[in-house]
Motif scaffolding. Structure first.
Motif, PDB file in Angstrom:
ATOM      1  N   ASN A  43     -26.564  64.832 115.228  1.00 33.20           N
ATOM      2  CA  ASN A  43     -27.547  65.159 116.263  1.00 33.20           C
ATOM      3  C   ASN A  43     -27.332  64.304 117.510  1.00 33.20           C
ATOM      4  N   GLY A  44     -26.088  63.867 117.740  1.00 31.35           N
ATOM      5  CA  GLY A  44     -25.779  63.082 118.925  1.00 31.35           C
ATOM      6  C   GLY A  44     -26.233  61.640 118.878  1.00 31.35           C
ATOM      7  N   LEU A  45     -26.697  61.201 117.707  1.00 29.33           N
ATOM      8  CA  LEU A  45     -27.205  59.837 117.573  1.00 29.33           C
ATOM      9  C   LEU A  45     -26.596  59.165 116.352  1.00 29.33           C
ATOM     10  N   ALA A  46     -26.447  57.831 116.442  1.00 32.37           N
ATOM     11  CA  ALA A  46     -25.930  57.059 115.307  1.00 32.37           C
ATOM     12  C   ALA A  46     -26.793  55.821 115.110  1.00 32.37           C
ATOM     13  N   PRO A  47     -27.155  55.488 113.854  1.00 34.22           N
ATOM     14  CA  PRO A  47     -27.933  54.273 113.592  1.00 34.22           C
ATOM     15  C   PRO A  47     -27.020  53.046 113.663  1.00 34.22           C
ATOM     16  N   VAL A  48     -27.482  51.990 114.328  1.00 33.19           N
ATOM     17  CA  VAL A  48     -26.683  50.770 114.457  1.00 33.19           C
ATOM     18  C   VAL A  48     -27.581  49.544 114.329  1.00 33.19           C
ATOM     19  N   GLN A  49     -26.955  48.452 113.918  1.00 34.71           N
ATOM     20  CA  GLN A  49     -27.626  47.157 113.818  1.00 34.71           C
ATOM     21  C   GLN A  49     -26.682  46.107 114.398  1.00 34.71           C
ATOM     22  N   HIS A  50     -27.130  45.402 115.439  1.00 31.61           N
ATOM     23  CA  HIS A  50     -26.263  44.442 116.115  1.00 31.61           C
ATOM     24  C   HIS A  50     -25.932  43.242 115.233  1.00 31.61           C
TER      25      HIS A  50
END
Length: 349
Positions: A140-147
């Motif tokens: 859906n054009g989004l990706a989950p990330v954690q810095h």
């Protein structure tokens, strides 16, 4: 089995499959599947005529990238310890340079270098430089990330900009336009839409992603049931464990008996929550192409949609069916079985 015989079996099986099987993946049609195989501890690929398409030359590393599969015309393979991508002719399309690499989806792939995740395009160029401690693929054009390990999760777009600001204890890839997230306040799970709005309240101790319009969630008495996209309970909580639906069936676990409520056996339910394959297995897995992998006494086998064994649990490892065949492992040898559980390619090293 002589090569001529098993070659003939596979060719016949594939011909039948191509005429009758409608199951396919969006990134690779059935007639275009390439099957990884081993020869002298090196990995190559066979085409659907069982002719050697790509010579064995790649390292077998039994981790998350194995078995190597093609997606959008490329496959992530291991070159002496680093991951690169090959095309369907076996040519190097993206030079080996990554610690880890996923297959391409929607033109991008998640890769890792020096313990940090980033994203590349099909040219192998970084569209988002490695900078995240953890990340999931784009959907859906989004990706989950954690810095950082202690920071909150958010969602970025393909420009690397945060579309949904970091605010979640944990976050997962979008599935069917919704993403499962855990709130930082109460550590409970709920679901958000692509605008970051919570559309199903974060009230579950445990939950899993949506599939086929339903999601397994832990409800009363720590038992599992299923909700729809409105958050309405469709299947009441009555299972010790529950998995997402696949091909209108879902894996569930029930107690062995009333005296052993913590010990469980696995079976399958339909969309009405009715048990259609009795919980008798040590472990069970999702259906693919009308077949499901099961585990009994530490070994793997396969059943059909009626719960009948089509391959006895004798394998040390097994993978789901793809294009009418499933890879299986006996000892240190790999082979393929067809939908009837018959060897199409006998295990070879």
């Amino acid at each position: 089995m002589p090569k001529i015989i098993w070659k003939g079996i596979l060719i016949t099986g594939i011909a039948i499959l191509l005429n009758s099987c409608k199951a396919s993946e969006p990134t690779e049609s059935t007639k275009d599947y390439l099957y990884p195989y081993l020869e002298n501890h090196q990995v190559g690929f066979l085409d659907t005529s069982l002719e050697k398409k790509i010579d064995p030359q790649f390292k077998l590393v039994n981790n998350r990238t194995w078995p190597y599969t093609f997606s959008e015309g490329l496959a992530a393979v291991n070159f002496l310890g680093t991951i690169g991508y090959i095309d369907r002719q076996g040519n190097i399309a993206i030079e080996p340079q990554f610690d880890y690499g996923q297959n391409f989806e929607n033109g991008t792939a998640l890769v890792r270098n020096n313990a940090q995740y980033g994203f590349i395009n099909r040219d192998g160029k970084f569209i988002i430089e490695p900078q995240y401690q953890n990340a999931g693929r784009f959907n859906n054009g989004l990706a989950p990330v954690q810095h950082y390990k202690t920071s909150n999760w958010g969602y970025i777009n393909q420009n690397g900009d945060f579309k949904i600001q970091p605010q979640f204890e944990k976050a997962t890839t979008f599935s069917e336009d919704l993403a499962l997230v855990q709130t930082s306040e109460h550590k409970e799970w709920g679901y958000i839409n692509t605008s970051g709005e919570i559309v199903i309240s974060a009230k579950y101790q445990q939950a899993k992603s949506f599939s086929e319009g339903l999601a397994p969630v832990q409800l009363e008495y720590k038992q599992w049931g299923y909700v729809n996209k409105n958050g309405a309970v469709i299947i009441e909580s009555k299972f010790l464990k529950a998995e997402p639906f696949s091909e209108d069936k879902a894996v569930i676990a029930m107690p062995i008996d009333n005296k052993n409520l913590e010990q469980q056996k696995y079976g399958y339910i339909n969309r009405q929550g009715e048990i259609i394959i009795e919980p008798t297995y040590e472990k069970a897995f999702s259906f693919h192409e009308g077949r499901a992998k099961i585990k009994q006494n530490g070994k793997y086998g396969f059943i059909n949609e009626r719960g009948q064994l089509i391959a006895d649990p004798i394998y040390d490892k097994a993978w789901s069916f793809k294009g009418g065949f499933a890879m299986v492992k006996l000892g240190e040898k790999y082979g393929y079985i067809d939908r009837n559980g018959v060897f199409a390619l006998e295990p070879i090293n």
